[in-house]
Design a protein around this motif. Structure first.
Motif, PDB file in Angstrom:
ATOM      1  N   GLN A  15       0.733  -1.150   0.048  1.00 18.28           N
ATOM      2  CA  GLN A  15      -0.107   0.114   0.018  1.00 18.28           C
ATOM      3  C   GLN A  15       1.066   1.255   0.095  1.00 18.28           C
ATOM      4  OE1 GLN A  15      -0.401   1.553   3.222  1.00 18.28           O
ATOM      5  NE2 GLN A  15      -2.122   2.983   3.035  1.00 18.28           N
ATOM      6  N   VAL A  16       2.001   1.310   0.677  1.00 17.72           N
ATOM      7  CA  VAL A  16       2.925   2.449   1.084  1.00 17.72           C
ATOM      8  C   VAL A  16       3.482   2.467  -0.356  1.00 17.72           C
ATOM      9  CG1 VAL A  16       4.728   3.257   2.182  1.00 17.72           C
ATOM     10  CG2 VAL A  16       3.007   2.528   3.403  1.00 17.72           C
ATOM     11  N   GLU A  17       4.136   1.575  -0.834  1.00 11.81           N
ATOM     12  CA  GLU A  17       5.218   1.643  -1.917  1.00 11.81           C
ATOM     13  C   GLU A  17       4.368   1.795  -3.340  1.00 11.81           C
ATOM     14  OE1 GLU A  17       7.990  -1.478  -1.554  1.00 11.81           O
ATOM     15  OE2 GLU A  17       8.974  -0.364   0.013  1.00 11.81           O
ATOM     16  N   GLU A  18       3.203   1.044  -3.572  1.00 13.96           N
ATOM     17  CA  GLU A  18       2.528   0.962  -4.748  1.00 13.96           C
ATOM     18  C   GLU A  18       1.164   1.345  -4.714  1.00 13.96           C
ATOM     19  OE1 GLU A  18       3.908  -0.476  -7.479  1.00 13.96           O
ATOM     20  OE2 GLU A  18       6.084  -1.167  -6.727  1.00 13.96           O
ATOM     21  N   GLY A  19       0.704   1.833  -3.789  1.00 12.51           N
ATOM     22  CA  GLY A  19      -0.675   2.392  -3.587  1.00 12.51           C
ATOM     23  C   GLY A  19      -0.923   3.772  -4.010  1.00 12.51           C
ATOM     24  N   LYS A  20      -2.085   4.074  -4.050  1.00  8.37           N
ATOM     25  CA  LYS A  20      -2.542   5.591  -4.478  1.00  8.37           C
ATOM     26  C   LYS A  20      -2.965   6.605  -3.296  1.00  8.37           C
ATOM     27  CE  LYS A  20      -3.628   4.481  -9.148  1.00  8.37           C
ATOM     28  NZ  LYS A  20      -4.492   4.931 -10.276  1.00  8.37           N
ATOM     29  N   VAL A  21      -2.553   6.187  -1.931  1.00  8.22           N
ATOM     30  CA  VAL A  21      -2.930   7.007  -0.934  1.00  8.22           C
ATOM     31  C   VAL A  21      -1.700   7.785  -0.221  1.00  8.22           C
ATOM     32  CG1 VAL A  21      -4.993   5.756  -0.539  1.00  8.22           C
ATOM     33  CG2 VAL A  21      -3.225   4.977   0.687  1.00  8.22           C
ATOM     34  N   LEU A  22      -1.884   8.759   0.374  1.00 12.34           N
ATOM     35  CA  LEU A  22      -0.688   9.372   1.059  1.00 12.34           C
ATOM     36  C   LEU A  22      -0.868   8.915   2.478  1.00 12.34           C
ATOM     37  CD1 LEU A  22       1.397  11.578   0.974  1.00 12.34           C
ATOM     38  CD2 LEU A  22      -0.068  13.117   1.471  1.00 12.34           C
ATOM     39  N   ALA A  23       0.473   8.307   2.673  1.00  9.81           N
ATOM     40  CA  ALA A  23       0.403   7.684   4.015  1.00  9.81           C
ATOM     41  C   ALA A  23       2.072   7.910   4.590  1.00  9.81           C
ATOM     42  CB  ALA A  23       0.157   6.094   4.093  1.00  9.81           C
ATOM     43  N   ASP A  93       8.661  10.261  -1.751  1.00  9.34           N
ATOM     44  CA  ASP A  93       9.507   8.983  -2.448  1.00  9.34           C
ATOM     45  C   ASP A  93       8.790   7.660  -2.077  1.00  9.34           C
ATOM     46  OD1 ASP A  93       9.786   8.846   0.475  1.00  9.34           O
ATOM     47  OD2 ASP A  93      11.853   8.150   0.467  1.00  9.34           O
ATOM     48  N   ASP A  94       9.255   6.487  -2.447  1.00 11.65           N
ATOM     49  CA  ASP A  94       8.771   5.341  -2.458  1.00 11.65           C
ATOM     50  C   ASP A  94       8.283   4.733  -1.223  1.00 11.65           C
ATOM     51  OD1 ASP A  94      11.318   5.061  -1.543  1.00 11.65           O
ATOM     52  OD2 ASP A  94      11.660   3.076  -2.622  1.00 11.65           O
ATOM     53  N   ASP A  95       9.007   5.103  -0.192  1.00 15.35           N
ATOM     54  CA  ASP A  95       8.435   4.647   1.349  1.00 15.35           C
ATOM     55  C   ASP A  95       7.785   5.685   2.066  1.00 15.35           C
ATOM     56  OD1 ASP A  95      10.934   5.658   1.695  1.00 15.35           O
ATOM     57  OD2 ASP A  95      11.783   4.006   2.936  1.00 15.35           O
ATOM     58  N   GLN A  96       7.340   6.787   1.254  1.00 14.67           N
ATOM     59  CA  GLN A  96       6.633   7.900   2.082  1.00 14.67           C
ATOM     60  C   GLN A  96       7.238   8.597   3.080  1.00 14.67           C
ATOM     61  OE1 GLN A  96       2.574   8.154   1.516  1.00 14.67           O
ATOM     62  NE2 GLN A  96       2.438   6.291   0.036  1.00 14.67           N
ATOM     63  N   ASP A  97       8.676   8.665   3.071  1.00 11.43           N
ATOM     64  CA  ASP A  97       9.254   9.152   4.241  1.00 11.43           C
ATOM     65  C   ASP A  97      10.083  10.523   3.785  1.00 11.43           C
ATOM     66  OD1 ASP A  97      11.577   8.108   3.156  1.00 11.43           O
ATOM     67  OD2 ASP A  97      11.959   6.929   5.110  1.00 11.43           O
ATOM     68  N   ALA A  98      10.026  11.115   2.549  1.00  8.67           N
ATOM     69  CA  ALA A  98      10.673  12.185   2.150  1.00  8.67           C
ATOM     70  C   ALA A  98       9.830  12.827   1.216  1.00  8.67           C
ATOM     71  CB  ALA A  98      12.131  12.039   1.632  1.00  8.67           C
ATOM     72  N   VAL A  99      10.060  14.376   1.113  1.00  9.46           N
ATOM     73  CA  VAL A  99       9.267  15.028   0.188  1.00  9.46           C
ATOM     74  C   VAL A  99      10.033  15.460  -0.805  1.00  9.46           C
ATOM     75  CG1 VAL A  99       7.762  17.082  -0.034  1.00  9.46           C
ATOM     76  CG2 VAL A  99       7.261  15.317   1.750  1.00  9.46           C
ATOM     77  N   TRP A 100       9.870  15.893  -2.115  1.00 14.10           N
ATOM     78  CA  TRP A 100      10.472  16.568  -3.090  1.00 14.10           C
ATOM     79  C   TRP A 100       9.530  18.017  -3.351  1.00 14.10           C
ATOM     80  CZ3 TRP A 100      11.686  14.792  -8.607  1.00 14.10           C
ATOM     81  CH2 TRP A 100      12.498  15.879  -9.209  1.00 14.10           C
TER      82      TRP A 100
END
Length: 158
Positions: A15-23, A93-100
């Motif tokens: 869900q985190v790496e391939e899903g479409k929700v912001l987590a 990013d892929d594991d949703q722990d950094a923003v660009w």
């Protein structure tokens, strides 16, 4: 609107790496690192952090908000200086722990020292001893910090 209407719980790696929700995954201090670049040139302007409120405000307003570690408060970039960072694109990013953030900057500068980028010096690579001498990659300041900020104290803590 609350964070719950924006952020989903982290349920699985898939869900985190391939899903479409912001987590998003905030660190132990409740922060996410943020790399901010110029949307037009791709140049790195700054590196900062966001807490949940900063991330929410950035999403809601389309303008960059950060958490100021030195002042320990929410920081709307440019609120004082007028150098607003307008978000052109936000990625996670892929594991949703950094923003660009890719931004357009009113006034052309993002650094409180006056340079366009906070990364205005290069570190020599391959040196075998020190002290190392930094070289400037920007030769002129984009703004006069005293004109923009007055005699406000420098936000950087030594």
């Amino acid at each position: 609107m609350t964070e719950n209407s924006f952020f989903s719980p982290r349920l699985s790696v898939e869900q985190v790496e391939e899903g479409k929700v912001l987590a998003p995954k905030f660190d132990g201090n409740g922060l996410l690192p943020v790399v901010t670049t110029d949307a037009e040139t791709g140049d790195v302007l700054m590196m900062g952090v966001m807490n949940k409120e900063a991330l929410l405000q950035t999403i809601k307003t389309g303008e960059a908000h950060y958490w100021s570690r030195s002042r320990k408060c929410l920081w709307h970039k440019g609120a004082t200086s007028g150098l607003i960072q307008k978000v052109v694109e936000m990625r996670i990013d892929d594991d949703q722990d950094a923003v660009w953030l890719r931004v357009a900057v009113d006034g052309g500068a993002s650094c409180h020292v006056g340079y366009r980028s906070c990364f205005y010096r290069a570190v020599p690579v391959g040196a075998e001893d020190g002290p190392l001498e930094l070289s400037y990659t920007e030769t002129e300041k984009a703004i006069d910090p005293k004109e923009v900020y007055g005699d406000a104290p420098n936000p950087t803590q030594l």
